[in-house]
Design a protein around this motif. Sequence first.
Motif, PDB file in Angstrom:
ATOM      1  N   MET A  86      70.383  36.332  24.432  1.00  0.00           N
ATOM      2  CA  MET A  86      70.851  35.137  25.118  1.00  0.00           C
ATOM      3  C   MET A  86      69.730  34.500  25.929  1.00  0.00           C
ATOM      4  O   MET A  86      69.537  33.274  25.904  1.00  0.00           O
ATOM      5  N   ALA A 144      72.744  25.814  25.562  1.00  0.00           N
ATOM      6  CA  ALA A 144      73.894  26.413  24.883  1.00  0.00           C
ATOM      7  C   ALA A 144      73.591  26.722  23.422  1.00  0.00           C
ATOM      8  O   ALA A 144      73.921  27.802  22.923  1.00  0.00           O
ATOM      9  N   ILE A 190      71.318  29.782  23.083  1.00  0.00           N
ATOM     10  CA  ILE A 190      72.045  31.040  23.286  1.00  0.00           C
ATOM     11  C   ILE A 190      72.846  31.403  22.038  1.00  0.00           C
ATOM     12  O   ILE A 190      72.768  32.530  21.529  1.00  0.00           O
ATOM     13  N   GLY A 191      73.650  30.462  21.539  1.00  0.00           N
ATOM     14  CA  GLY A 191      74.495  30.758  20.383  1.00  0.00           C
ATOM     15  C   GLY A 191      73.696  31.116  19.153  1.00  0.00           C
ATOM     16  O   GLY A 191      73.989  32.101  18.458  1.00  0.00           O
ATOM     17  N   ALA A 222      78.266  31.192  24.167  1.00  0.00           N
ATOM     18  CA  ALA A 222      77.484  30.012  24.520  1.00  0.00           C
ATOM     19  C   ALA A 222      78.326  28.916  25.153  1.00  0.00           C
ATOM     20  O   ALA A 222      77.797  28.115  25.930  1.00  0.00           O
ATOM     21  N   VAL A 253      77.026  23.624  19.271  1.00  0.00           N
ATOM     22  CA  VAL A 253      76.842  25.075  19.242  1.00  0.00           C
ATOM     23  C   VAL A 253      77.356  25.655  17.925  1.00  0.00           C
ATOM     24  O   VAL A 253      76.716  26.523  17.319  1.00  0.00           O
TER      25      VAL A 253
END
Length: 445
Positions: free
Chosen positions: A359, A382, A385-386, A403, A418
């Motif tokens: 992440m 976001a 992260i995803g 996310a 995302v």
Amino acid sequence: MPATPPGKPFTASEDPYALVRTRRYAGLLVMAALLGVPVSAVAFGFLALVSELQSLTYTELPRAMGFEETPSWWPVPLLGAAGLLVGLTVRRLPGRGGHRPAEGLVSTGAPAPADLPGIALAALLSLGVGAVLGPEAPLIALGGGLAVWAAGRVKRDLAPEGRALVGASGSFAAVSALLGSPLLGAFLLMEVSGLAGPMLGVVLVPGLLSAGIGALIFTGLGSWTGLGTYSLSLGEVPPAAAPGFAGFGWALVLGVAAAFAGAGIRRLSLALQERVERRTVVATAVMGLVIGGLALVYAETSGKAASEVLYSGEHDLGHLLSGSAEYSVGALVLLIVCKSLAYCASLSCFRGGPVFPAMFVGAAAGIALSHLPGLHLTAGFAMGIGAMCVAMLRLPMTSVLLATLLLGREGLTVMPLVIVAVVVAYVVTLRLTPAPVDRAGPKAV
């Protein structure tokens, strides 16, 4: 007709809900609820101990030795010594310190009671001194193992499917509040276990019950002790812009880039793991020195804290987003490189989980790319992260939820972006993964 054990295929003639209609299943629900209380309390204590060890090793110990501030070189000898101890734990104690994080989050069932001390010790030594791993994998193992052990003391003739349900419930309780929501922990374990179809509900119901109770226990203990809940959360989240064509273009770019980055991290960590296991004790100490050295390089080059390279990154995500203006693109690139390499070294030999560092690396990459036209800061954060989570974990639903739910209301705005980034990263990751080799040889015709 007996119910099919979780994970075992069943035929159309079998009733997958037969177990749910039995009195035994009701008893298992009660047992899962009761066991959720002590298991979640143990998990809370484990996280509190990790936090205290981190404070002791990086704050209190340097001050006790006469340093006003923690020297930037401090992680090098500390992680080297910790690597030596982790290597001895992995080599000498039963269970080899738990699952090897370079292989991702995998479902291996609840560990044997004799393995639990080694799993706890290896994780505490790893996480307490700054290895780039999270606590989720040890918590899953400890929660499941403790629950099965306790259930066995209460009911010695517990059937195998009952032990599987109790073990899963213990794991649900242990990670109930770690990811910010019991629902996120449930999705994580659901995807890791690979359950689907009717059997999903059979196993998920007691797990959700334990997770809900566990979250209450975490909240209560956090309030009572004043230590907080050790739950993943962000502070102030910048407003997100509505998705546009440029945003979807960046979702494709981030998805592809994360897939290649994840493949590189995974292959390097597995290659290092193979070499480490030839001389576990010495090689783990060397990897500890490497991680400390990378933190030193980042601190001396960027002028920022070495701790940004160390640890899982869970508690630094909020500052990374809210304080993004404090980082130049060069500093972010250096942070990504050093954190990724330290992540590889940690995955190869230390013990912990792979979720939070993935992440952090993805978030830093998304923020760095947001300096380019067409990519908004919150969306880049976001999507990074995803995409990085699914590249490392191969859990698409969990990656999307991590996310978006983390960002609160702004997460709903960027969710379409995302989803695209996660799907692209997931598909490319699978394409980059070598097909399993059939070692049985050609079959006779």
